[in-house]
Design a protein around this motif. Sequence first.
Motif, PDB file in Angstrom:
ATOM      1  N   MET A   4      10.583 -46.221  -0.355  1.00 38.74           N
ATOM      2  CA  MET A   4      10.707 -46.569   1.272  1.00 38.74           C
ATOM      3  C   MET A   4       9.582 -45.834   1.754  1.00 38.74           C
ATOM      4  SD  MET A   4      14.856 -45.514   1.575  1.00 38.74           S
ATOM      5  CE  MET A   4      14.725 -45.962   3.463  1.00 38.74           C
ATOM      6  N   SER A   5       9.177 -46.648   3.046  1.00 44.27           N
ATOM      7  CA  SER A   5       7.944 -46.310   3.890  1.00 44.27           C
ATOM      8  C   SER A   5       8.388 -45.024   4.698  1.00 44.27           C
ATOM      9  CB  SER A   5       7.844 -47.390   4.770  1.00 44.27           C
ATOM     10  OG  SER A   5       8.418 -47.883   5.433  1.00 44.27           O
ATOM     11  N   GLN A   6       9.614 -44.864   4.978  1.00 43.58           N
ATOM     12  CA  GLN A   6       9.799 -43.678   5.827  1.00 43.58           C
ATOM     13  C   GLN A   6      11.302 -43.272   5.375  1.00 43.58           C
ATOM     14  OE1 GLN A   6      10.281 -45.290   9.593  1.00 43.58           O
ATOM     15  NE2 GLN A   6      12.322 -46.596   9.354  1.00 43.58           N
ATOM     16  N   THR A   7      11.583 -41.840   5.695  1.00 40.08           N
ATOM     17  CA  THR A   7      12.977 -41.069   5.329  1.00 40.08           C
ATOM     18  C   THR A   7      13.920 -41.604   6.210  1.00 40.08           C
ATOM     19  OG1 THR A   7      11.545 -38.948   5.135  1.00 40.08           O
ATOM     20  CG2 THR A   7      14.055 -39.011   5.441  1.00 40.08           C
ATOM     21  N   PRO A   8      15.017 -42.135   5.348  1.00 40.24           N
ATOM     22  CA  PRO A   8      16.308 -42.644   6.110  1.00 40.24           C
ATOM     23  C   PRO A   8      17.121 -41.908   6.766  1.00 40.24           C
ATOM     24  CG  PRO A   8      16.606 -42.352   3.613  1.00 40.24           C
ATOM     25  CD  PRO A   8      15.033 -42.030   3.752  1.00 40.24           C
ATOM     26  N   SER A   9      17.415 -42.189   7.920  1.00 39.24           N
ATOM     27  CA  SER A   9      18.384 -41.333   8.718  1.00 39.24           C
ATOM     28  C   SER A   9      19.914 -41.339   8.379  1.00 39.24           C
ATOM     29  CB  SER A   9      18.401 -41.715  10.171  1.00 39.24           C
ATOM     30  OG  SER A   9      18.611 -42.914  10.646  1.00 39.24           O
ATOM     31  N   ALA A  10      20.230 -42.635   7.663  1.00 39.44           N
ATOM     32  CA  ALA A  10      21.569 -42.918   7.305  1.00 39.44           C
ATOM     33  C   ALA A  10      21.365 -43.970   6.138  1.00 39.44           C
ATOM     34  CB  ALA A  10      22.411 -43.554   8.525  1.00 39.44           C
ATOM     35  N   ILE A  11      22.503 -43.508   4.848  1.00 41.32           N
ATOM     36  CA  ILE A  11      22.252 -44.372   3.617  1.00 41.32           C
ATOM     37  C   ILE A  11      23.955 -44.844   3.536  1.00 41.32           C
ATOM     38  CG2 ILE A  11      22.119 -43.937   1.282  1.00 41.32           C
ATOM     39  CD1 ILE A  11      19.936 -42.250   1.467  1.00 41.32           C
ATOM     40  N   LEU A  12      23.835 -46.076   3.174  1.00 39.25           N
ATOM     41  CA  LEU A  12      25.340 -46.525   2.651  1.00 39.25           C
ATOM     42  C   LEU A  12      25.213 -46.711   1.344  1.00 39.25           C
ATOM     43  CD1 LEU A  12      27.929 -47.666   3.640  1.00 39.25           C
ATOM     44  CD2 LEU A  12      27.055 -50.057   3.339  1.00 39.25           C
ATOM     45  N   VAL A  13      26.366 -46.053   0.667  1.00 39.40           N
ATOM     46  CA  VAL A  13      26.386 -45.992  -1.025  1.00 39.40           C
ATOM     47  C   VAL A  13      27.721 -47.093  -1.067  1.00 39.40           C
ATOM     48  CG1 VAL A  13      27.043 -45.041  -3.246  1.00 39.40           C
ATOM     49  CG2 VAL A  13      25.395 -43.901  -1.386  1.00 39.40           C
ATOM     50  N   VAL A  14      27.795 -48.074  -2.130  1.00 42.18           N
ATOM     51  CA  VAL A  14      28.803 -48.920  -2.368  1.00 42.18           C
ATOM     52  C   VAL A  14      29.210 -48.372  -3.537  1.00 42.18           C
ATOM     53  CG1 VAL A  14      29.757 -51.157  -2.872  1.00 42.18           C
ATOM     54  CG2 VAL A  14      27.881 -51.154  -1.018  1.00 42.18           C
ATOM     55  N   GLY A  15      30.393 -47.430  -3.488  1.00 40.51           N
ATOM     56  CA  GLY A  15      30.891 -46.702  -4.776  1.00 40.51           C
ATOM     57  C   GLY A  15      31.788 -47.534  -5.550  1.00 40.51           C
ATOM     58  N   PRO A  16      31.846 -47.069  -6.784  1.00 41.11           N
ATOM     59  CA  PRO A  16      32.936 -47.702  -7.709  1.00 41.11           C
ATOM     60  C   PRO A  16      34.302 -47.637  -7.426  1.00 41.11           C
ATOM     61  CG  PRO A  16      32.203 -45.424  -8.432  1.00 41.11           C
ATOM     62  CD  PRO A  16      31.504 -45.755  -7.019  1.00 41.11           C
ATOM     63  N   SER A  17      35.185 -48.454  -8.268  1.00 41.56           N
ATOM     64  CA  SER A  17      36.634 -48.181  -7.831  1.00 41.56           C
ATOM     65  C   SER A  17      37.445 -47.727  -8.727  1.00 41.56           C
ATOM     66  CB  SER A  17      37.057 -49.783  -7.939  1.00 41.56           C
ATOM     67  OG  SER A  17      36.246 -50.643  -7.157  1.00 41.56           O
ATOM     68  N   TRP A  18      36.907 -46.987  -9.628  1.00 36.20           N
ATOM     69  CA  TRP A  18      37.889 -45.885 -10.640  1.00 36.20           C
ATOM     70  C   TRP A  18      37.549 -44.445 -10.272  1.00 36.20           C
ATOM     71  CZ3 TRP A  18      41.210 -48.070 -14.348  1.00 36.20           C
ATOM     72  CH2 TRP A  18      40.807 -49.418 -14.605  1.00 36.20           C
ATOM     73  N   VAL A  19      38.509 -43.843 -10.410  1.00 33.67           N
ATOM     74  CA  VAL A  19      38.795 -42.495 -10.029  1.00 33.67           C
ATOM     75  C   VAL A  19      37.608 -41.451 -10.709  1.00 33.67           C
ATOM     76  CG1 VAL A  19      39.839 -40.186 -10.071  1.00 33.67           C
ATOM     77  CG2 VAL A  19      41.145 -42.349  -9.392  1.00 33.67           C
ATOM     78  N   GLY A  20      37.413 -41.755 -11.988  1.00 35.69           N
ATOM     79  CA  GLY A  20      36.495 -40.891 -12.521  1.00 35.69           C
ATOM     80  C   GLY A  20      35.175 -41.285 -12.492  1.00 35.69           C
ATOM     81  N   ASP A  21      34.715 -42.463 -12.289  1.00 39.69           N
ATOM     82  CA  ASP A  21      33.640 -43.126 -11.755  1.00 39.69           C
ATOM     83  C   ASP A  21      33.019 -42.432 -10.400  1.00 39.69           C
ATOM     84  OD1 ASP A  21      33.850 -44.309 -14.296  1.00 39.69           O
ATOM     85  OD2 ASP A  21      33.609 -46.168 -13.358  1.00 39.69           O
ATOM     86  N   MET A  22      34.100 -42.610  -9.582  1.00 41.48           N
ATOM     87  CA  MET A  22      33.773 -41.967  -7.956  1.00 41.48           C
ATOM     88  C   MET A  22      33.451 -40.477  -8.159  1.00 41.48           C
ATOM     89  SD  MET A  22      33.244 -42.758  -5.114  1.00 41.48           S
ATOM     90  CE  MET A  22      33.907 -44.213  -4.722  1.00 41.48           C
ATOM     91  N   VAL A  23      34.236 -39.763  -8.986  1.00 44.26           N
ATOM     92  CA  VAL A  23      33.846 -38.336  -9.141  1.00 44.26           C
ATOM     93  C   VAL A  23      32.260 -38.300  -9.784  1.00 44.26           C
ATOM     94  CG1 VAL A  23      34.377 -36.421 -10.381  1.00 44.26           C
ATOM     95  CG2 VAL A  23      36.350 -37.608  -9.375  1.00 44.26           C
ATOM     96  N   MET A  24      32.029 -38.893 -10.603  1.00 45.45           N
ATOM     97  CA  MET A  24      30.899 -38.791 -10.994  1.00 45.45           C
ATOM     98  C   MET A  24      29.577 -39.449 -10.453  1.00 45.45           C
ATOM     99  SD  MET A  24      31.300 -39.663 -15.370  1.00 45.45           S
ATOM    100  CE  MET A  24      32.388 -41.057 -15.211  1.00 45.45           C
ATOM    101  N   ALA A  25      29.945 -40.312  -9.252  1.00 42.65           N
ATOM    102  CA  ALA A  25      29.031 -40.795  -8.446  1.00 42.65           C
ATOM    103  C   ALA A  25      28.515 -39.778  -7.429  1.00 42.65           C
ATOM    104  CB  ALA A  25      29.676 -41.927  -7.636  1.00 42.65           C
ATOM    105  N   GLN A  26      29.324 -38.543  -7.293  1.00 37.58           N
ATOM    106  CA  GLN A  26      28.803 -37.410  -6.610  1.00 37.58           C
ATOM    107  C   GLN A  26      27.399 -36.922  -7.149  1.00 37.58           C
ATOM    108  OE1 GLN A  26      31.174 -33.985  -6.360  1.00 37.58           O
ATOM    109  NE2 GLN A  26      30.384 -33.272  -4.512  1.00 37.58           N
ATOM    110  N   THR A  27      27.107 -37.070  -8.404  1.00 37.79           N
ATOM    111  CA  THR A  27      26.018 -36.861  -8.868  1.00 37.79           C
ATOM    112  C   THR A  27      24.538 -37.527  -8.079  1.00 37.79           C
ATOM    113  OG1 THR A  27      25.830 -38.479 -10.630  1.00 37.79           O
ATOM    114  CG2 THR A  27      26.404 -36.190 -11.124  1.00 37.79           C
ATOM    115  N   LEU A  28      24.720 -38.603  -7.691  1.00 36.71           N
ATOM    116  CA  LEU A  28      23.935 -39.740  -6.951  1.00 36.71           C
ATOM    117  C   LEU A  28      23.975 -39.000  -5.487  1.00 36.71           C
ATOM    118  CD1 LEU A  28      22.089 -41.790  -6.253  1.00 36.71           C
ATOM    119  CD2 LEU A  28      24.206 -43.003  -5.489  1.00 36.71           C
ATOM    120  N   PHE A  29      24.978 -38.674  -4.842  1.00 35.92           N
ATOM    121  CA  PHE A  29      24.984 -38.050  -3.693  1.00 35.92           C
ATOM    122  C   PHE A  29      24.190 -36.941  -3.414  1.00 35.92           C
ATOM    123  CE2 PHE A  29      29.729 -39.868  -3.646  1.00 35.92           C
ATOM    124  CZ  PHE A  29      29.199 -41.321  -3.580  1.00 35.92           C
TER     125      PHE A  29
END
Length: 348
Positions: free
Chosen positions: A1-26
């Motif tokens: 990216m050319s500049q620091t984002p001020s807002a990011i959108l993440v399209v998350g997974p649909s399973w409970v366990g996967d959503m918990v693990m997605a926090q590693t990305l956040f």
Amino acid sequence: MSQTPSAILVVGPSWVGDMVMAQTLFSELRRQYPECAIDVLAPAWCRPLLSRMPEVRDALSLPFDHGDLKLGERHALGKRLRGQYQQAYVLPNSLKSALVPWSARIPVRTGWRGEMRYGLLNDVRKLDKDAYPLMVQRFVALALPADAPVPGLESIKAPHLDVSEDARRAAMDSHGLNTDKPVLGLCPGAEFGPAKRWPEHHYAAVAQHWIDNGGQVWIFGSAKDKPVADTIVDSLTDESRDQAVVLAGNTSLEEAVDLLSATTAVVSNDSGLMHIAAALKRPLVSVYGSTSPGFTPPLGDRVAVVRLGLECSPCFKRECPLGHLDCLRQLPPSQVIDALQQLETADA
């Protein structure tokens, strides 16, 4: 990216366990962009999880059932989000999951190649499954340059759900619970199928041992898990049953998270609740049969994985293809009890 984002959108997974693990990305995004807002687009049921992740500003409800294409509705949702985000990360591999960021005209849209998503994504990564064996590695890698080294598990911040004391107390009061005695949480269900479920009589043996040693037991799960939970309680001695509470089918996901945070220890199948318990930093014994901890292990310092590792496992089937389920039936309660005791000793 050319500049620091001020807002990011993440399209998350649909399973409970996967959503918990997605926090590693956040967490990785928060490390890189401390002042950036992170919103997550996901099914409405995810809100109790996302609201307990300090990195997430807002949980945006995806108003579609799992599997629904609904191109028009997805395009309309994307149009409503135009101008709000500079970067999007798409975690599911489906084509439809990339439609909203594309319709929102988010300048940079990152994800693994998946289902023919060229154009919908403009930062398309090619996944080498051997190089990225863990799901959390695949999540975190999306936040790094495409040519960056594979993130090692030691560099990934484990999921960490925050529950306030007020929320915990409110959930306990709502169900007439207390922690006067040590609480063992049992999670005997598994949405994936019976090949991930340790037998009820084994859970009952662990529960009986815990109660005999002065504790109480709370049994978690969905409404579909209530018959299993009832069987566990019915298998206890008459004088022990009043120390076991069936919460399966009687709590919202929000309440289940808050109540799990009050437990002394947890025993769980490979399930979404297992990942929640690990993210709550509960001492956790995870029982594996048809699946493997090699892809989606519970992450935490106080976790013990128990499995037999038979020649026929992991098969990753919903039901045992050989009809015997030996990978779970032959795993004795004593092995789980020993693992619980070792965790207790390590905490002392």
